[in-house]
Design an enzyme around this catalytic site. Structure first.
Site, PDB file in Angstrom:
ATOM      1  N   ALA A  83       0.859  -1.179   0.000  1.00 22.86           N
ATOM      2  CA  ALA A  83       0.000   0.000   0.000  1.00 22.86           C
ATOM      3  C   ALA A  83       0.900   1.235   0.000  1.00 22.86           C
ATOM      4  O   ALA A  83       2.078   1.148   0.363  1.00 22.86           O
ATOM      5  CB  ALA A  83      -0.872  -0.008   1.245  1.00 22.86           C
ATOM      6  N   GLY A 122       0.461  -5.137   0.706  1.00 22.25           N
ATOM      7  CA  GLY A 122      -0.671  -5.103  -0.222  1.00 22.25           C
ATOM      8  C   GLY A 122      -0.316  -5.671  -1.583  1.00 22.25           C
ATOM      9  O   GLY A 122      -1.173  -6.217  -2.283  1.00 22.25           O
ATOM     10  N   GLU A 125      -0.800  -9.220  -1.268  1.00 20.45           N
ATOM     11  CA  GLU A 125      -2.250  -9.461  -1.143  1.00 20.45           C
ATOM     12  C   GLU A 125      -2.924  -9.430  -2.530  1.00 20.45           C
ATOM     13  O   GLU A 125      -3.820 -10.235  -2.809  1.00 20.45           O
ATOM     14  CB  GLU A 125      -2.855  -8.437  -0.183  1.00 20.45           C
ATOM     15  CG  GLU A 125      -2.447  -8.678   1.275  1.00 20.45           C
ATOM     16  CD  GLU A 125      -2.927  -7.598   2.211  1.00 20.45           C
ATOM     17  OE1 GLU A 125      -3.688  -7.928   3.152  1.00 20.45           O
ATOM     18  OE2 GLU A 125      -2.570  -6.424   1.994  1.00 20.45           O
ATOM     19  N   GLU A 145       3.805  -5.782   7.337  1.00 20.32           N
ATOM     20  CA  GLU A 145       2.987  -4.708   7.916  1.00 20.32           C
ATOM     21  C   GLU A 145       3.280  -4.463   9.400  1.00 20.32           C
ATOM     22  O   GLU A 145       3.210  -3.327   9.867  1.00 20.32           O
ATOM     23  CB  GLU A 145       1.499  -5.037   7.738  1.00 20.32           C
ATOM     24  CG  GLU A 145       0.964  -4.820   6.326  1.00 20.32           C
ATOM     25  CD  GLU A 145       1.194  -5.994   5.392  1.00 20.32           C
ATOM     26  OE1 GLU A 145       0.603  -5.992   4.297  1.00 20.32           O
ATOM     27  OE2 GLU A 145       1.979  -6.900   5.738  1.00 20.32           O
TER      28      GLU A 145
END
Ligand code: T1G
Ligand code: NAD
Length: 721
Positions: A83, A122, A125, A145
């Site tokens: 992210a 992310g 993911e 994270e």
């Protein structure tokens, strides 16, 4: 604008994140495949443009009959590094990353992700939401994270266990480590390893194979085989929960990771996703997230110094080290570990033998632990040459002096280096406190002299203070930062003053701790309060580890110039006069029976403290843990502000990075200056003014702190050069 204490004029700063003109995601149809390329330099972080681009691509694939499959790749050096961390803490922009992941997974046509370089957070993911995953050999996969005070908030806690199993998935999330491609294949995270360095080509070829074999969509959410044995899974999670509770020392997000994974065992997939999101948002709101993300960016900003913009580093192929003692040997190991040849010079044969042995000892320990082969050790030691002749340094590109902390001895060494070293060689000193301008001025080439202040043990400690004297050339500073990069050190630019950034500030908050001890707090309560705050050790434990004799020598050296009006606590001197220097003498502030590393409180030390209070006429009073932390931090922050105000540190974040990497400051608090911003500078200033009523000489508020409070600004407002 000219930088204080240097010859450099500031150039126009480079904008942080230039707005991308080209679309962050572009698509093209390759036969019957929709090729989706994420192109958002430098690391394809999943900012709002990338998220929108990915969802638009899925819709395009669904709406284009010719398209039978989708291939997602990253342009540049990464697949996706996660992210966009810069977006955290700001109002969220749609679509959210969970929507993008669910959109990809729900696609009715097979979606393949072809990974190269970082595929993190992310980014992984996204890959786990795809139906098939391929990776090149250089791929680095991870869910780091927790290092940002977060958890994988876009399905990572639900999809990773389905692909890897509970324990491997949770361990990957709790460690935050990056996994190599082969290990990812073995772990079930990816389906195929591909040759070569072109993920696009490898991906397109594999998609054709999948289409030819009529491989349809395969949604990770439906893969429950590895979650079947619920009892085992719950037992594994309980064991990891207990382990994590002990190890994570008050960190918020690691336990949330386990909670989220457990939800995947109890709830249907989409409900578990929502629960994961709730926990993710709790992490977002946690102050630890702000501290850890500040640390992430600060350690990247700290290397952005004016000199690096103004000049290129000089050659750095051969390094010399003068002195083979505690620091010289550690520095030599650090340079050897970076793959460079080292020439060590010492006073005499006995000293050179000792220096060689100090270096060899490090590698022998690695061989003994099976972390290095004897052959590898021999290869490293072959790059170390030793001599008692300075002429051996004639071809060195950079020489680091680490001899006794005595000005005359150091100037004599620099005179030798000035005589033998080739033109353009960088001459560096590892002094802790001495005036580097004076050392530079003792040579005919002050522009080539710089301070490289390593921390003990030099081959372990990440921090390197690069001390910039007045006459140094910009390319010498750039060379020092290049050396730091090669040695994998975290370098901080510091100006010349007594103790530079770290030791100067240490002296002040260390004095505040001594004042509290004499005023009524036991050294053990002070250490306990700082451990509760997040430090691995309190100041008195650190003193016992480093050796009380070093501080004692410094105090004696400073006695002649100490301000007679300034408060001076003599407790440490009383303890040192007894030869109690800490772990190396079996006792210091603590007792270390049979050489134990964990000390026990010592009633005799408390008796010394009481005696000193009586001698000083002090009636002890109670200090709560909060009182202790407020004074300790107020002293640290106040002197930190002085160091920034006087240009010794370029920005407050330089102080933060110094304390995160050199003084054990708890990373989740971001560093002393970021911590002060979160507490509120007005509160810190208020505390200092309250404490000043007891001791106006010690508690003089920093003019910078007063200015910022008056202007309603914080330290972070000074972090952008
Ligand atoms: N967001 C924004 N900027 C990033 C970034 C990111 N994720 N990663 C790197 N950068 C910037 C960095 O600040 C620097 O900028 C430049 O890219 C190069 O980085 C929902 C919540 C990828 C291994 O934790 O570990 O996904 O200084 O100098 O040494 O579950 O960067 O040039 O202006 O570090 O080659 C999870 C973080 C996010 C990975 C490359 N991802 N990045 O290392 O280069 S949270 C991470 C890294 C998340 C989801 C969750 C490393 C790297 P500048 P660099 P590098
Ligand atoms: P040390 O006493 O362990 O080693 C000093 C070495 O220098 C000795 O081996 C000695 O033989 C050698 N030496 C002395 N004069 C010499 C000369 N003229 N030519 C060649 N070699 C000579 O000391 P140390 O702890 O390694 O400290 C070295 C320097 O590093 C000092 O300036 C110190 O302030 C600084 N420093 C120390 C630490 C620490 O924690 N020990 C941390 C940072 C910086």
């Amino acid at each position: 604008m000219r930088i204080p204490g240097s010859t450099v004029h500031l150039l126009t700063p480079k904008p942080m994140n230039p707005s991308p003109t080209a679309p962050a995601v572009h698509t093209q149809i390759e036969g019957d495949v929709l090729l989706v390329t994420i192109d958002h330099p430098p690391v394809n972080a999943l900012n709002v443009d990338v998220r929108r681009g990915l969802l638009d691509a899925v819709r395009q694939a669904e709406a284009t009959p010719q398209v039978r499959a989708v291939l997602i790749v990253g342009a540049g050096r990464a697949f996706i590094a996660g992210a966009d961390i810069r977006e955290f803490g700001k109002p969220p922009l749609a679509p959210s990353l969970p929507e993008v992941c669910n959109g990809i997974e729900a696609c009715s046509k097979p979606v393949v992700a072809a990974l190269h370089g970082p595929a993190l957070g992310g980014g992984l993911e996204i890959a786990m939401s795809a139906h098939y995953r391929l990776a090149l050999a250089d791929a680095k996969l991870g869910l780091p994270e927790v290092q940002l005070g977060l958890l994988p908030g876009s399905g990572g806690t639900q999809r990773a266990p389905r692909l890897m199993g509970i324990r491997p998935a949770v361990e990957l999330m709790l460690s935050g480590r990056h996994m190599g491609a082969q290990e990812a294949l073995d772990a079930g995270l990816i389906d195929r390893l591909a040759e070569g360095s072109d993920a696009r080509a490898a991906g397109l070829a594999w998609v054709q194979e999948l289409l030819a074999s009529h491989s349809g969509v395969r949604r990770t959410r439906d893969m429950n085989t590895l979650l079947q044995n619920k009892a085992d899974a719950l037992a594994v999670l309980q064991a990891l929960r207990e382990e994590t509770a002990k190890k994570s020392r008050g960190l918020f997000s690691p336990l949330k990771v386990i909670e989220a994974v457990q939800a995947g065992l109890d709830l249907p997939f989409d409900e578990a996703l929502q629960f994961e999101r709730q926990l993710f948002l709790q992490c977002i709101d946690s102050p630890q997230r702000a501290g850890l993300i500040h640390a992430f960016f600060a350690e990247r900003e700290v290397v952005k110094i004016p000199e690096a913009r103004a000049a290129q580093p000089r050659a750095l192929a051969r390094v010399g080290v003068v002195g083979g003692g505690t620091m010289g040997a550690g520095i030599a190991v650090s340079v050897l570990d970076a793959g460079l040849p080292v020439t060590m010079v010492e006073r005499d044969e006995a000293s050179i033998a000792r220096g060689q042995a100090n270096v060899e000892k490090v590698y022998d320990a690695l061989v003994a632990k099976g972390r290095m082969t004897p052959e590898a050790k021999a290869a490293v030691m072959a790059r170390l040459s030793t001599s008692t002749q300075y002429e051996a340094l004639a071809q060195a590109d950079l020489v680091i002096e680490a001899v006794f902390e005595d000005m005359a001895v150091k100037q004599a060494v620099f005179a030798q280096l000035d005589r033998v070293c080739k033109p353009g060689a960088v001459l560096a000193t590892n002094t802790s406190y001495l005036d580097i301008d004076a050392i530079a001025a003792s040579t005919s080439r002050p522009q080539d002299v710089i301070g490289l202040h390593f921390f003990s043990p030099a081959n372990i400690m990440k921090l390197l203070e690069i001390v910039v004297p007045a006459q140094v050339a910009p390319d010498v500073v750039a060379t020092a930062f290049e050396l730091a990069r090669k040695l994998k050190k975290v370098a901080v630019r510091a100006g010349v003053c007594d103790g530079f950034i770290g030791n100067r500030i240490l002296a002040v908050y260390r004095a505040a701790a001594d004042h509290m001890m004499e005023d009524g707090a036991s050294p053990y309560d002070i250490d306990a309060a700082l451990r509760e705050f997040g430090y691995p050790m309190g100041p008195f434990q650190v003193s016992d580890l480093a050796g009380g004799d070093i501080g004692w020598a410094t105090r004696k050296r400073r006695a002649a110039t100490r301000d007679p009006k300034a408060r001076y606590v003599q407790i440490a001197d009383r303890i040192c006069e007894r030869g109690w220097f800490g772990q190396k003498t079996g006792r210091g502030y603590y007792l270390y029976p049979q050489g134990e590393r964990t000390g026990q409180p010592d009633p005799e030390v408390l008796a010394i403290v009481d005696a000193e209070r009586q001698r000083a006429g002090i009636t002890p009073r109670h200090f709560s843990a909060e009182d202790i932390v407020r004074r300790y931090m107020a002293a640290m922050v106040n002197e930190g502000a002085n160091v920034v105000d006087q240009g010794i540190a370029l920005r407050p974040l330089d102080v933060d990075v110094t304390f995160l990497y050199g003084y054990g400051f708890p990373r989740h608090r971001g560093g002393p200056m970021q911590y002060a911003d979160r507490v509120g500078l007005d509160k810190v200033l208020g505390d200092i003014r309250t404490f000043a009523k007891e001791d106006p000489l010690f508690w003089r508020a920093s003019p910078l702190l007063e200015r910022l409070v008056a202007q309603g600004k914080n330290f972070d407002s000074l972090n952008h050069l």
